[in-house]
Scaffold this motif. Structure first.
Motif, PDB file in Angstrom:
ATOM      1  N   SER A 170       9.159   1.985  -3.083  1.00 41.14           N
ATOM      2  CA  SER A 170       9.309   1.711  -1.655  1.00 41.14           C
ATOM      3  C   SER A 170       7.993   1.951  -0.922  1.00 41.14           C
ATOM      4  N   PHE A 171       7.282   2.998  -1.321  1.00 38.11           N
ATOM      5  CA  PHE A 171       5.978   3.303  -0.722  1.00 38.11           C
ATOM      6  C   PHE A 171       4.986   2.173  -0.965  1.00 38.11           C
ATOM      7  N   LEU A 172       4.905   1.705  -2.215  1.00 39.46           N
ATOM      8  CA  LEU A 172       3.961   0.641  -2.562  1.00 39.46           C
ATOM      9  C   LEU A 172       4.333  -0.685  -1.893  1.00 39.46           C
ATOM     10  N   GLU A 173       5.626  -0.970  -1.782  1.00 38.57           N
ATOM     11  CA  GLU A 173       6.075  -2.190  -1.103  1.00 38.57           C
ATOM     12  C   GLU A 173       5.713  -2.153   0.379  1.00 38.57           C
ATOM     13  N   PHE A 174       5.925  -1.003   1.007  1.00 42.47           N
ATOM     14  CA  PHE A 174       5.599  -0.849   2.432  1.00 42.47           C
ATOM     15  C   PHE A 174       4.093  -0.993   2.633  1.00 42.47           C
ATOM     16  N   LEU A 175       3.327  -0.382   1.734  1.00 41.21           N
ATOM     17  CA  LEU A 175       1.867  -0.448   1.827  1.00 41.21           C
ATOM     18  C   LEU A 175       1.379  -1.876   1.668  1.00 41.21           C
ATOM     19  N   ASN A 176       1.990  -2.626   0.737  1.00 38.62           N
ATOM     20  CA  ASN A 176       1.604  -4.018   0.513  1.00 38.62           C
ATOM     21  C   ASN A 176       2.003  -4.903   1.691  1.00 38.62           C
ATOM     22  N   GLN A 177       3.135  -4.583   2.321  1.00 40.08           N
ATOM     23  CA  GLN A 177       3.618  -5.364   3.470  1.00 40.08           C
ATOM     24  C   GLN A 177       2.647  -5.280   4.650  1.00 40.08           C
ATOM     25  N   TYR A 178       2.048  -4.110   4.832  1.00 39.54           N
ATOM     26  CA  TYR A 178       1.125  -3.915   5.955  1.00 39.54           C
ATOM     27  C   TYR A 178      -0.316  -3.750   5.461  1.00 39.54           C
ATOM     28  N   LYS A 179      -0.614  -4.446   4.380  1.00 39.37           N
ATOM     29  CA  LYS A 179      -1.955  -4.390   3.778  1.00 39.37           C
ATOM     30  C   LYS A 179      -3.015  -4.814   4.785  1.00 39.37           C
ATOM     31  N   GLY A 180      -4.020  -3.989   4.950  1.00 34.83           N
ATOM     32  CA  GLY A 180      -5.110  -4.289   5.878  1.00 34.83           C
ATOM     33  C   GLY A 180      -4.853  -3.830   7.299  1.00 34.83           C
TER      34      GLY A 180
END
Length: 313
Positions: A170-180
């Protein structure tokens, strides 16, 4: 139930599986000679791989995955495996075998009850059986399947939602969703430490640190590596969500300020235009003031009269 795990053709392999590296090191320091049985580190790695393999093998033989069960996809089985193959549950099986009284840990007697040490020991015994049974996978299946069944009994105590939820994913998905959009560059560090004042008699523990950026990090300690790591990612996920909410609120505030400034500028422009118009000396001409005689004039004559009138004003 698990006594067959201690039945070896080659007893030297069993002794090695029960020998922690600390015991080997202390033996050499005392005698100046290498410990003839070595230690169980490599067996532990082999055992981990075998348990994971036979976990999936057991589930396949039970008819999973299938669409009529809660294990609909292979990934569901993998998630369950990750939840169940851990130091806590494996150490409980080791205790059933009384391994805490059989394992050699040198003078570090408190390690005999350490979940990680006991878990590594049960893995080592399984790994050692691979060589003792001359790589016979069928024999190994009969040895390991009862362990898998025991782990699955533990799994029944875990709710479906809980074992499917993975804070790290869930952490990695959230991080990828708001990448940049977020100033986050995660770096995970895992350390295994030993300290008498921590966690009572279990004086060895994991210290897991997740560095989010140069200003923020999350650190937790625990006996169980997986649980501690998941707790770190859970807290990191909460932190990211709060950071994102704060960022959105700031953007909304800036937009509101921009809109207010735009309305003010437009108001000022309107006031300025009205003032300019009011200060101008405008002449309004009316061309309807002529008598009936002029109606008899042709169009050209009427135009000339209008022009003459304008010239004398």
């Amino acid at each position: 139930m698990f006594n067959q795990l201690l039945e070896f053709r080659n007893q030297k392999l069993l002794v090695q599986a029960l020998s922690n590296k600390i015991h080997e090191t202390e033996y050499f320091q005392k005698t100046g000679k290498p410990y003839q049985y070595g230690n169980n580190e490599e067996f532990s790695i082999d055992g981990q791989q075998l348990i994971e393999f036979y976990f999936y093998d057991y589930m396949l033989l039970q008819g999973f995955p299938n669409q009529q069960s809660q294990f609909k996809k292979p990934s569901d089985i993998i998630q369950l495996r990750q939840r169940l193959i851990n130091d806590k549950y494996l150490s409980e099986i080791a205790t059933l075998l009384n391994l805490q009284n059989l394992i050699s840990v040198g003078n570090q007697k408190s390690l005999k009850n350490n979940p990680k040490v006991l878990s590594d020991c049960i893995k080592s015994i399984i790994g050692a059986h691979y060589y003792d049974k001359q790589n016979d996978l069928e024999v190994l299946r009969d040895l390991i399947h009862p362990i898998i069944a025991q782990l699955l009994n533990k799994g029944q105590e875990i709710g479906l939602t809980k074992w499917k939820y993975n804070p790290k994913s869930s952490f990695l998905e959230f991080l990828n969703q708001y990448k940049g959009q977020l100033d986050i560059n995660p770096k995970l560090t895992i350390e295994w430490k030993k300290e008498d004042t921590v966690l009572n008699q279990n004086n060895s523990y994991y210290q897991i640190t997740l560095e989010l950026n140069s200003n923020s990090q999350i650190q937790k300690i625990g006996i169980n590596k997986r649980e501690t790591e998941q707790n770190v990612y859970q807290e990191a996920l909460v932190y990211l969500r709060k950071l994102n909410i704060k960022k959105n609120e700031k953007q909304k505030t800036l937009k509101k300020q921009t809109d207010i400034k735009q309305i003010y500028d437009e108001s000022q422009l309107s006031t300025s235009l009205n003032s300019t118009i009011n200060n101008q000396n405008l002449s309004i001409y009316c061309f309807t003031d002529y008598n009936e005689d002029k109606q008899n004039l042709n169009f050209d004559q009427q135009i000339n009269l209008i022009l003459e009138k304008l010239a004398f004003e």
